[in-house]
Design an enzyme around this catalytic site. Structure first.
Site, PDB file in Angstrom:
ATOM      1  N   CYS A   1     -25.410  28.587 -14.371  1.00  0.00           N
ATOM      2  CA  CYS A   1     -25.216  27.451 -13.432  1.00  0.00           C
ATOM      3  C   CYS A   1     -25.001  26.309 -14.164  1.00  0.00           C
ATOM      4  O   CYS A   1     -25.364  26.038 -15.643  1.00  0.00           O
ATOM      5  CB  CYS A   1     -26.642  27.121 -12.759  1.00  0.00           C
ATOM      6  SG  CYS A   1     -26.965  25.457 -12.106  1.00  0.00           S
TER       7      CYS A   1
ATOM      8  N   CYS B   1     -23.283  20.129  -9.532  1.00  0.00           N
ATOM      9  CA  CYS B   1     -23.140  19.984  -8.528  1.00  0.00           C
ATOM     10  C   CYS B   1     -24.027  19.467  -7.367  1.00  0.00           C
ATOM     11  O   CYS B   1     -23.516  18.734  -6.408  1.00  0.00           O
ATOM     12  CB  CYS B   1     -22.997  21.601  -7.829  1.00  0.00           C
ATOM     13  SG  CYS B   1     -21.788  22.282  -8.767  1.00  0.00           S
TER      14      CYS B   1
ATOM     15  N   THR C   1     -32.270  21.127 -11.077  1.00  0.00           N
ATOM     16  CA  THR C   1     -31.342  21.710 -12.043  1.00  0.00           C
ATOM     17  C   THR C   1     -30.550  20.639 -12.885  1.00  0.00           C
ATOM     18  O   THR C   1     -29.909  19.574 -12.241  1.00  0.00           O
ATOM     19  CB  THR C   1     -30.234  22.444 -10.921  1.00  0.00           C
ATOM     20  OG1 THR C   1     -31.085  23.477 -10.428  1.00  0.00           O
ATOM     21  CG2 THR C   1     -29.122  22.943 -11.870  1.00  0.00           C
TER      22      THR C   1
ATOM     23  N   GLU D   1     -33.952  24.135 -15.332  1.00  0.00           N
ATOM     24  CA  GLU D   1     -34.563  23.304 -14.422  1.00  0.00           C
ATOM     25  C   GLU D   1     -35.785  22.794 -14.725  1.00  0.00           C
ATOM     26  O   GLU D   1     -36.372  23.151 -15.867  1.00  0.00           O
ATOM     27  CB  GLU D   1     -35.079  24.632 -13.109  1.00  0.00           C
ATOM     28  CG  GLU D   1     -33.861  25.202 -12.597  1.00  0.00           C
ATOM     29  CD  GLU D   1     -33.424  26.235 -13.444  1.00  0.00           C
ATOM     30  OE1 GLU D   1     -34.130  26.870 -14.306  1.00  0.00           O
ATOM     31  OE2 GLU D   1     -32.163  26.783 -13.279  1.00  0.00           O
TER      32      GLU D   1
ATOM     33  N   HIS E   1     -24.114  21.617  -0.377  1.00  0.00           N
ATOM     34  CA  HIS E   1     -24.505  22.335  -1.533  1.00  0.00           C
ATOM     35  C   HIS E   1     -24.387  24.000  -1.207  1.00  0.00           C
ATOM     36  O   HIS E   1     -24.427  24.687  -2.071  1.00  0.00           O
ATOM     37  CB  HIS E   1     -26.054  22.205  -1.877  1.00  0.00           C
ATOM     38  CG  HIS E   1     -26.383  22.205  -3.079  1.00  0.00           C
ATOM     39  ND1 HIS E   1     -25.463  21.970  -4.354  1.00  0.00           N
ATOM     40  CD2 HIS E   1     -27.470  22.937  -3.881  1.00  0.00           C
ATOM     41  CE1 HIS E   1     -25.934  22.412  -5.360  1.00  0.00           C
ATOM     42  NE2 HIS E   1     -27.296  22.953  -5.107  1.00  0.00           N
TER      43      HIS E   1
ATOM     44  N   TYR F   1     -22.012  27.268  -3.331  1.00  0.00           N
ATOM     45  CA  TYR F   1     -22.400  28.497  -4.100  1.00  0.00           C
ATOM     46  C   TYR F   1     -21.401  29.449  -3.680  1.00  0.00           C
ATOM     47  O   TYR F   1     -21.335  30.552  -4.448  1.00  0.00           O
ATOM     48  CB  TYR F   1     -23.696  29.170  -3.178  1.00  0.00           C
ATOM     49  CG  TYR F   1     -24.958  28.305  -3.635  1.00  0.00           C
ATOM     50  CD1 TYR F   1     -25.188  27.137  -3.620  1.00  0.00           C
ATOM     51  CD2 TYR F   1     -25.978  29.159  -4.313  1.00  0.00           C
ATOM     52  CE1 TYR F   1     -26.380  26.519  -4.471  1.00  0.00           C
ATOM     53  CE2 TYR F   1     -27.049  28.608  -5.100  1.00  0.00           C
ATOM     54  CZ  TYR F   1     -27.201  27.214  -4.934  1.00  0.00           C
ATOM     55  OH  TYR F   1     -28.336  26.693  -5.563  1.00  0.00           O
TER      56      TYR F   1
ATOM     57  N   CYS G   1     -19.370  28.732  -7.320  1.00  0.00           N
ATOM     58  CA  CYS G   1     -20.021  28.989  -8.440  1.00  0.00           C
ATOM     59  C   CYS G   1     -20.654  30.436  -8.524  1.00  0.00           C
ATOM     60  O   CYS G   1     -20.299  31.042  -9.660  1.00  0.00           O
ATOM     61  CB  CYS G   1     -21.569  27.968  -8.833  1.00  0.00           C
ATOM     62  SG  CYS G   1     -22.728  28.263  -7.592  1.00  0.00           S
TER      63      CYS G   1
ATOM     64  N   GLU H   1     -31.952  31.645  -7.919  1.00  0.00           N
ATOM     65  CA  GLU H   1     -31.193  30.298  -7.393  1.00  0.00           C
ATOM     66  C   GLU H   1     -30.212  30.582  -6.261  1.00  0.00           C
ATOM     67  O   GLU H   1     -30.305  29.821  -5.441  1.00  0.00           O
ATOM     68  CB  GLU H   1     -30.286  29.648  -8.706  1.00  0.00           C
ATOM     69  CG  GLU H   1     -29.970  28.314  -8.183  1.00  0.00           C
ATOM     70  CD  GLU H   1     -29.158  27.714  -9.326  1.00  0.00           C
ATOM     71  OE1 GLU H   1     -29.543  27.130 -10.045  1.00  0.00           O
ATOM     72  OE2 GLU H   1     -27.734  28.203  -9.308  1.00  0.00           O
TER      73      GLU H   1
END
Lengths: 72, 484
Positions: free
Chosen positions: B100, B104, B191, B257, B292, B296, B299, B447
């Site tokens: 990650c 974002c 994050t 995180e 969001h 995913y 990423c 995640e």
């Protein structure tokens, strides 16, 4: 001055570092008002780009596979 | 200023003096801390690639606010092409970092806040959008990382924010003055918080009128008075404190995180983008979550590419690359990975403009994307572990390989195909371990499950958006059932 435009290389058929080396060899001389556009895979994102379609200068569109093959 | 380089970004963090706690101690120099630095490197990659010609097309764009070249992470989407390039950009970053890269959430927050503040102003006569765009211009001009802070600590999940025994379980306004507001509460699972220049806080759920003090959206500098960070543990994190670079699996990059505590933090009005307008809180949550969930598809497919590559590599190193069931497993990994990506593409190209001009993804397909992401990385990981074999989980430490007496035994007995060294085998095994069990699994698995909303949140949206009445009607028509 030639301009080299790469797609973003999110799915490259050839590792971009080899493409960059090949570009230097294939296009060693400056060519005024020419843009070389390189698509990294069959999705050919730059060929679909409005900015490329409407460009005023001379455009050469190639695939990364083609560039590396021509370099040999 | 326009674009920062990765070195400039890293140096810029030294000037952001945050209060950070990790392992029971306050951290003096977080930029060079061995547990934190890999996550900074990941975020720095969003700057690094913006300066590379082969990735510039995805990482940079012309700002709709200023006409200047900016990093795409600070951009408001102006077309479906922008939405698609976002996903492609995220895929490249996942490939380059294997984890990650944290920028974002803020990016998705900007786009949601822009359209919702515009609609709030149209409906309520407020001037939030003008304030927000002025703030975003500042972010773009300085190429900043902004942590998008949504998830409150929530306390008793059965109770609304205003019903909680402890009213601070959701971030809320405790004081209003002519200059601004004072806020109190905490945000969890943040994050990249420690790697950020700014925080953009948003409400975590739809608020009702009784909860209007919790219908809050604002931006503060990440080192504002009253903010503190508590860094989260990750599986195998203390391996970063050991000598050597093999056992961590991914030495250069990692995720991060933290819990952010807001202890009576002052926010000036020009940085407040929602304060009590509870009627719009649900739309903000829904749109942020939609963007969001789209993310995913990019990423995690990029990180999936790394895991697939590692699995291919270990099959070759262990002499199994021509075996049919191994090849089939790798093909299945690719199939699942490209399905995730396909969903990211689909919700992007089916996007539409909102009344602010900012483009929104198709919400149904974004939720389908994320629901797939809650499952497929787990199966991809299972297949990777299947191919890698048991050594994945039993390999001795790097220090044993370096030991003068036992090292030679390990190098001899753990050697596989002769074209590859034992060290090559160990490094790839550790990378697979990192992604499926270790620090990387925090981002790739857990995640994937909970980030941008847990599976039930996507199912609620999918059920709501499915237009079941119409589907029922067309089935009845074909079955010859007449409406009574």
């Amino acid at each position: 001055m030639k301009k080299i435009k790469y797609c973003g290389n999110c799915n490259p058929d050839v590792h971009p570092k080899y493409v960059k080396e090949a570009v230097k060899e294939l296009f060693p001389k400056d060519e005024p008002e020419t843009q070389v556009v390189i698509n990294g895979c069959s999705r050919s994102c730059l060929s679909k780009s409005k900015a490329i379609k409407e460009a005023k200068e001379k455009i050469i569109i190639m695939s990364s596979r083609d560039i590396v093959r021509r370099k040999g | 200023m326009a674009l920062m380089t990765s070195d400039q970004y890293i140096e810029s963090l030294r000037k952001v003096k945050k209060r950070i706690f990790l392992g029971g101690k306050q951290v003096d120099n977080y930029v060079d801390h061995p547990i934190i630095r890999p996550s900074i490197n990941s975020c720095a990659m969003t700057y690094e690639l913006s300066t590379q010609p082969e990735h510039e097309e995805l990482l940079t764009v012309t700002s709709s606010l200023t006409g200047k070249k900016i990093n795409r992470f600070t951009h408001l989407h102006q077309s479906t092409d922008d939405l698609l390039k976002k996903v492609k950009m995220q895929r490249v970053l996942g490939q380059k970092t294997g984890c990650c890269f944290q920028r974002c959430v803020g990016f998705d927050g900007f786009n949601a806040v822009d359209s919702v503040t515009y609609e709030m102003d149209q409906g309520l006569g407020t001037d939030y959008n003008k304030r927000f765009r002025a703030y975003l211009e500042f972010v773009q001009e300085n190429d900043l990382v902004v942590d998008g802070a949504m998830t409150d600590t929530k306390g008793n999940r059965k109770l609304a924010p205003s019903e909680q025994e402890d009213p601070d379980q959701f971030v809320h306004v405790v004081e209003r003055t002519k200059d601004g507001i004072v806020v109190r509460g905490a945000k969890a699972h943040q994050t990249g918080a420690v790697n950020s220049h700014e925080i953009l806080a948003m409400p975590t759920q739809t608020m009702r009128e009784q909860d209007k003090d919790y219908a809050l959206c604002f931006a503060v500098p990440a080192d504002a008075q009253g903010i503190l960070y508590i860094y989260g543990r990750q599986s195998c994190d203390t391996r970063r404190l050991e000598e050597g670079d093999i056992d961590v699996g991914n030495a250069m990059f990692g995720g991060q995180e933290a819990i952010i505590v807001f202890n009576d933090v002052f926010v000036p009005w020009e940085r407040v983008f929602m304060c009590g307008e509870f009627q719009f809180s649900g739309t903000l949550v829904e749109r942020f979550a939609g963007y969001h969930r789209q993310s995913y598809g990019g990423c995690k497919s990029g990180v999936g590419d790394v895991l697939i590559g590692a699995t291919q590599a270990i099959s070759r190193i262990q002499g199994l690359d021509k075996v049919s069931h191994i090849k089939e497993k790798i093909v299945e990994m690719i199939h699942l990975n490209e399905t995730i990506y396909s969903c990211g593409v689909a919700c992007s190209v089916e996007g539409r403009p909102t009344s602010s001009g900012t483009y929104l993804i198709d919400l149904m397909l974004a939720n389908v994307c994320k629901l797939n992401v809650t499952r497929f990385p787990y199966e991809i990981s299972r297949l990777a572990q299947d191919v890698a074999g048991g050594m994945l989980a039993t390999q001795p430490a790097e220090s044993d390989f370096r030991h003068p007496e036992i090292g030679p035994y390990l190098n001899k007995y753990l050697r596989s195909a002769s074209a590859y060294s034992t060290e090559d085998r160990c490094r790839i095994q550790r990378l697979i371990e990192n992604l499926t069990l270790g620090m990387g699994a925090v981002g790739y698995l857990t995640e994937s499950l909970h980030g941008a909303g847990s599976p039930q949140a996507q199912k609620i949206m999918i059920g709501r958006l499915a237009n079941l009445d119409y589907k029922e009607q067309i089935a009845k028509e074909l079955a010859g059932i007449k409406d009574h």
